[in-house]
Design an enzyme around this catalytic site. Sequence first.
Site, short mmCIF file in Angstrom:
data_model
loop_
_atom_site.label_atom_id
_atom_site.label_comp_id
_atom_site.label_asym_id
_atom_site.label_seq_id
_atom_site.Cartn_x
_atom_site.Cartn_y
_atom_site.Cartn_z
N GLY A 102 0.82 -1.20 0.00
CA GLY A 102 0.00 0.00 0.00
C GLY A 102 0.85 1.25 0.00
O GLY A 102 1.96 1.25 -0.53
N LEU A 103 0.34 2.30 0.63
CA LEU A 103 1.03 3.58 0.71
C LEU A 103 1.44 4.10 -0.66
O LEU A 103 2.57 4.52 -0.86
CB LEU A 103 2.26 3.49 1.62
CG LEU A 103 1.97 3.38 3.11
CD1 LEU A 103 3.26 3.28 3.89
CD2 LEU A 103 1.17 4.56 3.60
N CYS A 104 0.53 4.00 -1.62
CA CYS A 104 0.86 4.59 -2.92
C CYS A 104 -0.35 5.39 -3.41
O CYS A 104 -0.78 5.28 -4.54
CB CYS A 104 1.29 3.53 -3.93
SG CYS A 104 0.30 2.05 -3.90
N GLY A 105 -0.92 6.14 -2.49
CA GLY A 105 -2.01 7.04 -2.88
C GLY A 105 -3.25 6.26 -3.30
O GLY A 105 -3.55 5.21 -2.76
#
Lengths: 138, 293
Positions: free
Chosen positions: B86-89
């Site tokens: 995750g952590l990709c907008g």
Amino acid sequence: MAEKITLEVVTPKGAIVSDDVDIVSAPGFAGEFGVLANHAPFLSTIKVGTLRYKKDGSEVELMISGGFCEVSNNKITFLVESAEHGHEIDVDRALRAKERAEKRLLQALEKQEKFDRTRAEAALQRAMARLKIAQRQQ
Amino acid sequence: MASLKDVKTKIGGVKKTSQITSAMNMVAAARLRGAQQKMEDFRPYTEKFNGAMTNLSANMESGQFPLMEVREVQTVEIVIITSDRGLCGSFNANILKAAEKLMGQYEAEGKKVSLVCVGKKGNAYFKKRGTVRKAYTDIMGSFQMFNARSIAQDIAANFLAAESDKVHVIYGKFQSVAVQRPEVEVLLPVQPEAGGSDETAEAGAAAGDYIYEPSPTEIMDVLLPLYMNVMIYHAMLETGASEHAARMTAMDNATRACRDMIHDLTLLYNKARQAGITAELMDIVGGAEALKG
């Protein structure tokens, strides 16, 4: 100087060879074939084995694994899954791969699993092709 | 008003977060370069491959190959390619939304939908629905051609067994570092691009003169599964590059937000400090006044 043909060897990792050469020979579906300049349009599947080409008297060998090749407009293009120059071949790795493939093949034959068998056979072929070229290099 | 110590702790916390996000930004930038390189290396292969496919299929009836057979659609399979992390907008959310929309369309027509999820995020999202037929997770980090091959083989087998009549693939198309959007393509039945560039069209016209070894149909039998590998590998490469680009932008935004927050908090901190000093001064002055009196 004789006429040349443009050779391109393309793999998913990019173009390995792009050069004007005198003659190319490769393991096709129906056996080894050679291609000179101005060959007729031609399309063939390629088996695992050795691709050789000659340029100005020096011969280069590449290990190629399956794919296909196309000849048109005085250009020969190989689309293969992998291609390696003789000096790039890791002999130890190929030897290990060969042993592993042989073992797997035996197991598959015992269990009579067709899928495993084809896979092991393909791996064995690749390893043998690599070793063959590597030995000639030395 | 927050106490001095509280604000100070908070500033410290935000600073640490911004260190992490900016590090992640740099890592994503480096990975993006690698992924883009991989994509560019693959491009000549796809181009040549599609050229040959068009050549070959130009003078062939599509009906004779099982992988090209157009059937009445009852079950649709959607291959969703997302990232593992995750952590990709909104990158994965966009792909999932597109998948959801496509599923909705088919379900409204009364067709069955089954899913193949490549990448953890898609699987995590659709797992509860029970429509995931197969999931491939933890391969997006460093995948190779053979990963794509096993996926392609599975999908093809399913199609040939008439378990699915049409297969779509959804992936994150990499347009630029700033723009990635979900792309939907038809994977099966195989429909080679008609027309294409002038060069391929021209080559297609001359295809009749080719010498084929073995026969064109046999070559086609070899090429079609390869074509699927190429399509899936390509989609995976695009998704990989898009993921890193999206993460880079997301982390850049996060770092900037941290900076703004630190700025605001520092103001707050200074104000609180000032207020403290003023209050103390008032005390001293008040005390002095009282002594004088």
